[in-house]
Design a protein around this motif. Structure first.
Motif: not given
Length: 359
Positions: A313-332
């Protein structure tokens, strides 16, 4: 010696790759910097103990009193504090807009020194002198930055170097763990862009001992060539350049959650690439031989799964704060095939499922 031309909208500059070419540093400085008032070498303790005296000796023959500033080795040096200390040193020593900064070291040194150069007097020239395999990726493209406790490389700029001088001899003293870390980025370039290069890697490199001499120089040249092509089309990461983040969304999150410096960047990216392949296989209903990649990675000692102690769950939150995230969604960045990328937004529920299933 091989020479590449890195062409971006803001600047075109040369990259030299070869063995024993550090002696040509003064010539490179003169050829790529109009007038040079002062030269400042920024390096870290580990690299400085090996190569700083040699570099200063070469510079002393051509430039008056070259300066040096040493930072601690490791990711923690990419901090506000060290950035400020570098700026203070440059001001105290009288650097001006005709001065040049030389980044002698790996990616940490290149990122920090580049950001200092980008912001000192609103920007002065700098030259990358990589000493690690990992820096074959970070030394090209002009992305310079420092870390924040809430994310890696969150404070930075785009500031292209005036040149890159890559002397393969400077990697002879590289610890195995750092060689492995850099090799992850080499593999990434093959996966996202060049199937033929990727096949060459899997056929020719079966242990880290294979990464030397002509094979090492070829791997660096091909990896940098991919980076150069992508950057030339998209300098500021508004489109195509995003594919260079393959494996980094999870990799950066693992680095941050572990505590910077606890796991190498390359090891984080290696886990992230296997994960991205697994996600790709699931979303696109394809077979990318992710388990074969995992087995190949294990030959080099790469970790091949998320450390058990890291909370998903903490990893998910880190990924959502990634510079490439958009509108709270993780962009991979995912793959539809080797050399064929796809950018995909993934919602929290599916991403958490993927993280929990990834063993």
């Amino acid at each position: 010696m091989d020479q590449l031309t890195i062409a971006t909208k803001s600047k075109t500059y040369p990259m030299y790759i070869g063995t024993g070419i550090i002696d040509q540093l003064p010539e490179v400085i003169r050829d790529t910097c109009k007038t040079v008032s002062k030269v400042l070498v920024i390096s870290d303790k580990a690299v400085a103990s090996l190569y700083l005296d040699k570099v200063l000796g070469i510079l002393n023959l051509h430039f008056q009193k070259p300066l040096s500033f040493i930072i601690p080795a490791g990711e923690n040096a990419k901090s506000f504090e060290k950035y400020y200390e570098c700026q203070t040193f440059a001001l105290e020593k009288g650097l001006d807009r005709s001065s040049v900064i030389l980044a002698l070291g790996g990616g940490v040194v290149g990122d920090l020194a580049g950001f200092v150069a980008a912001t000192f007097m609103r920007g002065i020239p700098f030259i990358q002198i990589p000493t690690t395999l990992l820096a074959h990726d970070s030394a090209v493209g002009g992305k310079v930055a420092i870390n924040h406790e809430l994310g890696k490389n969150m404070i930075g700029a785009f500031h292209q170097p005036n040149a890159v001088l890559y002397d393969i001899d400077l990697m002879k003293t590289l610890p195995e763990i750092e060689l492995r870390s850099g090799f992850a980025e080499v593999i990434k370039h093959g996966l996202i862009w060049d199937p033929e290069f990727y096949r060459w890697l899997t056929n020719e490199i079966t242990s880290l001992e294979d990464l030397q001499g002509e094979k090492l120089q070829h791997a660096v040249l091909k990896g940098v060539s991919v980076k150069a092509k992508v950057v030339s089309e998209d300098e500021q990461e508004k489109g195509l350049r995003a594919i260079l983040n393959f494996g980094h969304t999870l990799g950066h999150a693992i680095e941050a959650e572990s505590g910077y410096g606890k796991i190498t960047h390359g090891d984080g990216v290696a886990i992230g690439m296997i994960f991205a392949l697994k996600v790709s296989e699931d979303i696109f209903n394809i077979n990318l031989s992710s388990e074969k990649l995992r087995e190949w990675f294990s030959l080099f000692g790469f970790p091949t799964s998320i450390p058990d102690e890291i909370d998903r769950n903490k990893l998910l939150e880190r990924m959502k704060h990634d510079k490439k995230a958009t509108s709270g969604k993780v962009r991979m960045v995912l793959l539809k095939d080797i050399g064929e990328t796809a950018i995909q937004d993934i919602d929290d529920a599916n991403l958490l499922r993927f993280l929990n299933e990834f063993h």
